[in-house]
Design an enzyme around this catalytic site. Structure first.
Site, PDB file in Angstrom:
ATOM      1  N   CYS A  87       0.839  -1.220   0.000  1.00 37.98           N
ATOM      2  CA  CYS A  87       0.000   0.000   0.000  1.00 37.98           C
ATOM      3  C   CYS A  87       0.864   1.256   0.000  1.00 37.98           C
ATOM      4  CB  CYS A  87      -0.916   0.020   1.229  1.00 37.98           C
ATOM      5  SG  CYS A  87      -1.997  -1.406   1.316  1.00 37.98           S
ATOM      6  N   ARG A  94      -7.898  -4.545  -3.108  1.00 37.54           N
ATOM      7  CA  ARG A  94      -7.436  -3.378  -3.884  1.00 37.54           C
ATOM      8  C   ARG A  94      -8.422  -3.143  -5.026  1.00 37.54           C
ATOM      9  NH1 ARG A  94      -2.446  -2.645  -1.721  1.00 37.54           N
ATOM     10  NH2 ARG A  94      -1.586  -4.565  -0.869  1.00 37.54           N
TER      11      ARG A  94
HETATM   12  C1  BEZ Z   1       0.581  -4.602   1.844  1.00 34.21           C
HETATM   13  O1  BEZ Z   1       1.788  -4.815   1.872  1.00 34.21           O
HETATM   14  O2  BEZ Z   1       0.127  -3.531   1.462  1.00 34.21           O
HETATM   15  C2  BEZ Z   1      -0.349  -5.681   2.293  1.00 34.21           C
HETATM   16  C3  BEZ Z   1      -0.022  -6.978   2.007  1.00 34.21           C
HETATM   17  C4  BEZ Z   1      -0.866  -7.984   2.427  1.00 34.21           C
HETATM   18  C5  BEZ Z   1      -2.027  -7.681   3.133  1.00 34.21           C
HETATM   19  C6  BEZ Z   1      -2.360  -6.342   3.368  1.00 34.21           C
HETATM   20  C7  BEZ Z   1      -1.501  -5.342   2.940  1.00 34.21           C
END
Ligand code: BEZ
Length: 245
Positions: free
Chosen positions: A58, A141
């Site tokens: 993110c 997402r």
């Molecule tokens: C992230 O790195 O943004 C992420 C990865 C897995 C689950 C939630 C967020």
């Protein structure tokens, strides 16, 4: 609460669909309250969700999107983010990004677009962003392209593990704006300046006539004709502000 009960509560009655009005909501954001989508009337808006603040994928996405924000704004498109975290988490995360994170040549990145707090999952529920097979507690997402009349024009959903391609979001936006402005469609991997697809003539005979009359058209068969459309014509008609050279 039992898992099945929770799953049912998180499922929207129906998922939003392309061609329908974007679900309405009021929400608190890092830039104050927003009234969606009415306050964006006359503009395109990309509403996108991310799973959680203070997570690596993110963070890379926010820095990339913020770095490109002016290009989207110059194409009459506003960005609005959302996660199920609270406002203070959002503020702390965005401050950390600005003050501490240097990534792929990007630094001092300020996220100026609103980031919605959605602790109650009211907004993410309306937009089908909570997909329990992936996570009960985080939004996937999701990306919604909403046009100046408040109609959903495209939707993209990615899993938690996969960062999005923001150049593709920009390309899709310009492709939709071009389709609207010139009554054309855009072929696979289209980029502004490439040939565009002209609507099917309806019958083989009409197409043959068109092929003979219109020298600016290229027809691969009666149902598949393209024509040139320059980047300059597109920029002029859809009023994309040009980069200062
Ligand atoms: C992230 O790195 O943004 C992420 C990865 C897995 C689950 C939630 C967020």
């Amino acid at each position: 609460m039992e898992k099945e009960q929770l799953d049912t509560q998180l499922q929207p009655k129906s998922l939003p669909r392309i061609g329908e009005k974007a679900p309405e909501f009021k929400a608190i954001t890092t830039q104050g309250e927003i009234n969606f989508p009415s306050q964006y009337s006359g503009k395109w808006v990309i509403l996108f969700s991310h799973p959680a603040d203070f997570t690596p994928v993110c963070t890379s996405e926010f820095m990339t999107f913020a770095n490109m924000e002016k290009r989207f704004n110059d194409a009459n498109c506003q960005l609005v983010g959302l996660s199920v975290d609270g406002l203070y988490s959002h503020i702390a995360w965005l401050r950390t990004i600005k003050e501490k994170i240097q990534y792929k040549g990007m630094k001092d990145i300020e996220i100026k677009f609103p980031l919605i707090e959605d602790i109650t999952m009211e907004v993410s529920g309306k937009y089908g962003m909570i997909q329990p097979g992936e996570s009960n507690t985080k939004a996937v997402r999701a990306v919604f392209f909403i046009d100046p009349k408040g109609i959903i024009r495209a939707m993209i959903y990615y899993p938690l593990s996969t960062g999005r391609n923001f150049e593709e979001l920009y390309r899709a936006l310009i492709a939709m704006q071009t389709a609207d402005a010139f009554s054309v469609a855009t072929p696979a991997d289209w980029q502004p300046g490439d040939e565009v697809i002209v609507p099917t003539a309806g019958s083989c005979g009409v197409a043959k006539e068109r092929m003979e009359k219109k020298k600016d058209m290229k027809c691969y068969d009666w149902f598949f004709c393209t024509k040139k459309l320059s980047k300059e014509e597109i920029e002029k008609k859809i009023k994309i502000k040009k980069k200062k050279r």
